[in-house]
Scaffold this active site. Structure first.
Site, short mmCIF file in Angstrom:
data_model
loop_
_atom_site.label_atom_id
_atom_site.label_comp_id
_atom_site.label_asym_id
_atom_site.label_seq_id
_atom_site.Cartn_x
_atom_site.Cartn_y
_atom_site.Cartn_z
N ASN A 170 0.83 -1.20 0.00
CA ASN A 170 0.00 0.00 0.00
C ASN A 170 0.87 1.26 0.00
O ASN A 170 1.96 1.26 0.57
CB ASN A 170 -0.93 0.01 1.22
CG ASN A 170 -1.83 -1.21 1.24
OD1 ASN A 170 -2.11 -1.81 0.21
ND2 ASN A 170 -2.30 -1.58 2.41
N CYS A 171 0.34 2.30 -0.59
CA CYS A 171 1.04 3.59 -0.66
C CYS A 171 0.39 4.63 0.26
O CYS A 171 0.79 5.80 0.22
CB CYS A 171 1.04 4.12 -2.09
SG CYS A 171 1.71 2.99 -3.31
N HIS A 189 6.02 -0.49 -2.56
CA HIS A 189 5.52 0.34 -3.65
C HIS A 189 5.55 1.82 -3.31
O HIS A 189 4.99 2.63 -4.04
CB HIS A 189 4.09 -0.08 -4.02
CG HIS A 189 4.03 -1.43 -4.66
ND1 HIS A 189 2.87 -2.16 -4.76
CD2 HIS A 189 4.99 -2.20 -5.22
CE1 HIS A 189 3.12 -3.32 -5.36
NE2 HIS A 189 4.41 -3.37 -5.64
N CYS A 200 21.39 13.65 -2.33
CA CYS A 200 22.06 13.58 -1.02
C CYS A 200 22.47 12.14 -0.72
O CYS A 200 21.76 11.20 -1.06
CB CYS A 200 21.13 14.11 0.06
SG CYS A 200 20.75 15.86 -0.06
N CYS A 227 15.26 20.34 -2.39
CA CYS A 227 15.84 19.83 -1.15
C CYS A 227 16.40 21.00 -0.35
O CYS A 227 17.04 21.90 -0.90
CB CYS A 227 16.95 18.83 -1.47
SG CYS A 227 17.82 18.19 -0.01
N GLY A 270 -5.35 -9.34 3.13
CA GLY A 270 -5.97 -8.46 2.14
C GLY A 270 -5.18 -8.26 0.88
O GLY A 270 -5.24 -7.18 0.29
N SER A 271 -4.46 -9.27 0.43
CA SER A 271 -3.67 -9.14 -0.79
C SER A 271 -3.99 -10.29 -1.73
O SER A 271 -4.11 -11.45 -1.31
CB SER A 271 -2.17 -9.15 -0.47
OG SER A 271 -1.40 -9.17 -1.65
#
Length: 524
Positions: A170-171, A189, A200, A227, A270-271
């Site tokens: 999940n994102c 992901h 950096c 940055c 849940g996948s």
């Protein structure tokens, strides 16, 4: 003569090709005709149609096989729930397996976030399913999502020292917001709230209160911000289909590989596992079957790992985890917005950066806002006091001590101790020498007791997790102090022993396990 021979050869090739095309077209027509006849009942078929079926028995057999395969694929997409009695029995078995586990790894998918109004992908109402059907996927404001009961149950298992690692596809960043440290989390992901400076070394991470993927897409990851350290363009951490994710954080492939190697129980929540099945090292496929970790799956749909699972539970993640935690005797904490680490660790945008985003920010709870204002006031007060103290003309300590040492007792005051038979003068005659001659050990003890205690790097992590180091993304301090040398082990008082592992040989596993197979060939 040669030209005539070439023409004959070309004409033969053309006729052969046309013949092959005709045969193929006739076979396709026969398939369509047989399929249409088979859809009718035996009563409605004519004698001619029955004769066609008898004469084309091989075509009938192949059409039936194709039809069975089509039904099988369609059945796999259906969401099936176990009966309450069967679900309870399976939850008891899962709770027993978790209680016996020495190293539990959890692989999560979009199914654990559907209770937070975030759609899944391959469900009956998922994003991919609706796109294939030509339907609109709708608008979903992910900024309003909060950790679900399953997220908080995993956090409770982490606090109980049962859960060792989470591999998430999940994102949404809800695992971090629930309280699980990033060292025990692999968001393979990416995270929609994290943007990274790749220039950096080590990479500088920025945890934001909004979705940073507003202007990004596949192969285009610039967020439009710079940055603060090197002024390079920041990029999101999302891994799109076909891309390779090689960021140390939040992807953390090294942590996922190490956790899979040490795990004796793997729980998938849940996948659909259609992506994770492509990574063989997550399932330890190079080991014998009896030495692989026990696999438990909780999902409403079929998964390609169902045949390898010890137990498959067809149920909703929240309901299953609620039953399992009840059998384990572990209380699931309620999500408290005031203790969400993102509000304490996220880096706010500067005034010059406000135009770079239009996504809504997470609404901060009033407790966090007031606490941050108090911290800013106290910091400003201490800075003002220290600046005023430096401006004053203070007498150095050495100017006060030196005159005292210069006025020692007169020589004649020490003469009476000779008549008393004492080898050295009494204390009242030379008080300056008392600590050295009479109390040497007490002086050392006082010095050791006055050594300052180590200060926590993050007050939030110290108060909520009992950790002297920051478990998330530090706001102002360079997070290289958290990582240090990646072989150090960080021990917390209340939290788990959090350690970062030495770099493994498979740093970039690649898409669909290409890097893993390449590494295995080299090893052989």
């Amino acid at each position: 003569m040669e030209e005539a021979g070439n023409d004959k050869f070309l004409s033969r090739r053309r006729s052969a090709a046309l013949k092959a095309f005709k045969v193929k077209d006739e076979r396709v027509a026969t398939f369509k005709k047989v399929a249409a006849i088979l859809q009718k009942s035996e009563i409605d078929r004519t004698a001619e149609e029955t004769g066609i079926l008898v004469s084309c028995s091989d075509v009938v057999k192949e059409v039936n096989l194709r039809q069975e395969k089509r039904h099988r694929v369609k059945a796999r997409l259906e969401e099936v729930e176990d009966a309450p009695e069967i679900l309870e029995e399976k939850c008891i078995r899962l709770a027993a397996a978790i209680s016996r586990a020495t190293s539990l790894a959890v692989y999560t998918g979009a199914g654990i976030s559907t209770a937070a109004s975030i759609p899944d992908y391959r469900g009956t109402n998922g994003v991919w399913t609706r796109l294939q059907q030509g339907k609109d996927i709708g608008n979903h404001d992910l900024s309003q999502a909060e950790p679900t009961l399953t997220h908080m149950a995993l956090y409770a298992l982490y606090k109980a020292r049962v859960l060792k690692h989470v591999v998430s596809q999940n994102c949404d960043g809800l695992h971090l917001r629930s309280g699980i440290p990033r060292t025990l989390l692999s968001e393979v992901h990416g995270n929609m709230h994290v943007e990274v400076c790749r220039t950096c070394k080590p990479h500088k991470e920025y945890w934001r209160l909004f979705d940073v993927t507003e202007k990004t897409a596949r192969y285009s990851h610039g967020t439009g911000r710079q940055c603060h350290r090197c002024d390079s363009t920041l990029q999101d951490s999302i891994v799109h289909f076909g891309e390779r994710g090689n960021l140390p954080w939040p992807i953390n492939w090294n942590g996922a590989t190490k956790a899979a190697k040490q795990a004796d129980v793997i729980l998938c929540l849940g996948s659909s596992l259609k992506v994770l099945k492509k990574y063989p090292w997550l399932w330890q496929m190079d080991r014998p079957v009896h030495k692989r970790p026990s696999l438990y799956i909780v999902n409403l749909q079929w998964t390609p790992k169902d045949e390898n699972a010890v137990l498959k539970i067809n149920g909703k993640c929240d309901e299953v985890m609620k039953r399992v935690m009840t059998h384990l005797g572990i209380e699931i904490p309620q999500y408290n917005r005031a203790k969400d680490p993102i509000f304490f660790h996220a880096i706010r945008l500067m005034n010059s950066e406000q135009h770079t985003k239009s996504q809504p920010c997470l609404e901060e709870p009033p407790e966090v806002v007031s606490q941050r204002e108090l911290i800013e006031i106290s910091n400003n007060f201490h800075e003002q006091v220290s600046s005023e103290a430096n401006e004053k003309d203070c007498v150095p300590p050495i100017e006060v001590i030196e005159p005292l040492a210069a006025y020692s007792a007169p020589f004649f005051t020490a003469l009476p101790f000779l008549s008393m038979g004492l080898p050295f003068p009494p204390m009242y005659m030379c008080p300056q020498l008392t600590p050295l001659f009479y109390y040497p050990f007490m002086q050392v003890a006082n010095l050791t007791s006055e050594t300052p205690k180590p200060k926590p790097a993050c007050t939030f992590c110290m108060e909520n997790e009992g950790s002297l180091t920051c478990l998330y993304y530090e706001q102002d301090i360079d997070n290289s102090t958290l990582l240090g040398s990646e072989t150090e082990q960080i021990k917390d008082t209340n939290a788990l022993v959090i350690h970062t592992d030495p770099p493994l040989t498979r740093k970039n596993p690649g898409w669909f396990g290409k890097g893993y197979r390449k590494g295995m060939k080299k090893r052989r």
